[in-house]
Write a protein that holds these residues in place. Structure first.
Motif, PDB file in Angstrom:
ATOM      1  N   LEU A  10       0.832  -1.207   0.000  1.00  0.00           N
ATOM      2  CA  LEU A  10       0.000   0.000   0.000  1.00  0.00           C
ATOM      3  C   LEU A  10       0.865   1.254   0.000  1.00  0.00           C
ATOM      4  O   LEU A  10       0.588   2.217  -0.712  1.00  0.00           O
ATOM      5  N   ARG A  11       1.912   1.243   0.804  1.00  0.00           N
ATOM      6  CA  ARG A  11       2.804   2.397   0.891  1.00  0.00           C
ATOM      7  C   ARG A  11       3.472   2.664  -0.447  1.00  0.00           C
ATOM      8  O   ARG A  11       3.470   3.791  -0.958  1.00  0.00           O
ATOM      9  N   THR A  13       2.579   1.534  -3.473  1.00  0.00           N
ATOM     10  CA  THR A  13       1.581   1.835  -4.499  1.00  0.00           C
ATOM     11  C   THR A  13       1.205   3.308  -4.480  1.00  0.00           C
ATOM     12  O   THR A  13       0.937   3.918  -5.513  1.00  0.00           O
ATOM     13  N   ASN A  14       1.189   3.886  -3.296  1.00  0.00           N
ATOM     14  CA  ASN A  14       0.845   5.302  -3.141  1.00  0.00           C
ATOM     15  C   ASN A  14       2.073   6.212  -3.218  1.00  0.00           C
ATOM     16  O   ASN A  14       1.965   7.412  -2.961  1.00  0.00           O
ATOM     17  N   LEU A  16       4.856   6.423  -1.394  1.00  0.00           N
ATOM     18  CA  LEU A  16       5.318   6.990  -0.131  1.00  0.00           C
ATOM     19  C   LEU A  16       6.546   6.251   0.384  1.00  0.00           C
ATOM     20  O   LEU A  16       6.645   5.026   0.257  1.00  0.00           O
ATOM     21  N   LYS A  24       2.664  11.010   8.091  1.00  0.00           N
ATOM     22  CA  LYS A  24       1.212  11.032   7.884  1.00  0.00           C
ATOM     23  C   LYS A  24       0.467  10.352   9.036  1.00  0.00           C
ATOM     24  O   LYS A  24      -0.609  10.789   9.432  1.00  0.00           O
ATOM     25  N   PHE A  53      -5.308   4.691   4.113  1.00  0.00           N
ATOM     26  CA  PHE A  53      -5.303   4.015   2.816  1.00  0.00           C
ATOM     27  C   PHE A  53      -6.709   3.668   2.327  1.00  0.00           C
ATOM     28  O   PHE A  53      -6.867   3.064   1.268  1.00  0.00           O
ATOM     29  N   CYS A  55      -8.917   1.434   3.355  1.00  0.00           N
ATOM     30  CA  CYS A  55      -9.120  -0.007   3.194  1.00  0.00           C
ATOM     31  C   CYS A  55      -9.726  -0.565   4.474  1.00  0.00           C
ATOM     32  O   CYS A  55      -9.670   0.063   5.526  1.00  0.00           O
ATOM     33  N   LYS A  71      -4.661  -5.140  -3.840  1.00  0.00           N
ATOM     34  CA  LYS A  71      -5.219  -3.849  -3.451  1.00  0.00           C
ATOM     35  C   LYS A  71      -6.405  -4.053  -2.522  1.00  0.00           C
ATOM     36  O   LYS A  71      -7.118  -5.029  -2.626  1.00  0.00           O
TER      37      LYS A  71
END
Length: 173
Positions: A10-11, A13-14, A16, A24, A53, A55, A71
């Motif tokens: 997730l990190r 993909t975004n 970051l 954050k 995120f 989710c 995802k």
């Protein structure tokens, strides 16, 4: 897929870094690193991650819940849709209950006014009294319960407004 693997995916993909994500979430970079290596954070931090995120907690914590790309979006979208539907039906239920309480209140007042009739007299003028008013309104005035009548009407109006808003929201979605 483990919690740490999901967090890392997730990190990344975004777009970051661990440092950016730590800022954050208001935690240290070392905490992010530990979580990605397999340590499970406390519930407050899991909630922060879930919200950040967008989710579901189920996606984050269940090792088997993931789509082909890993995802979380499909899981969180379903949860959001279900929650919105529950909010709409809850509004309609509360509105119906409010309208029902108001209607029952007015019905009870009407029955009491029929069973216990009230007559308003003009102040005494010698020996003659003049009847000024009878019926439902007189009953409310004699027993000083105009406030109860207004409350019942308010419940009916509140319920009707809630049902109207609920039906408009249902048509829009």
């Amino acid at each position: 897929m483990t919690f740490g693997e999901k967090l890392q995916r997730l990190r990344k993909t975004n777009g970051l870094s661990q440092e950016q994500l730590s800022e954050k979430l208001n935690v240290s970079r070392q905490a992010i690193s530990k979580w990605e290596l397999g340590t499970i954070p406390d519930m407050d931090n899991i909630l922060k991650i879930s919200r950040f995120f967008d989710c579901s907690l189920d996606y984050l914590m269940n090792n088997e819940t993931h789509d082909a790309e890993g995802k979380a979006a499909p899981v969180s979208v379903d949860v959001q849709r279900r929650d919105k539907g529950q909010n709409k039906s809850a509004l309609r239920i509360y509105a119906g209950v409010a309208a029902g309480i108001g209607a029952i209140g007015l019905l009870v007042l009407g029955i009491l006014a029929s069973v216990c009739p009230a007559i308003l007299y003009d102040p005494p003028q010698g020996e003659v009294r003049t009847i000024m008013e009878t019926g439902f309104w007189a009953f409310l005035k004699v027993h000083n319960i105009m406030w109860l009548f207004a409350l019942c009407c308010g419940f009916i109006l509140l319920g009707a407004a809630g049902l109207w808003i609920g039906s408009r929201r249902q048509r829009e979605s």
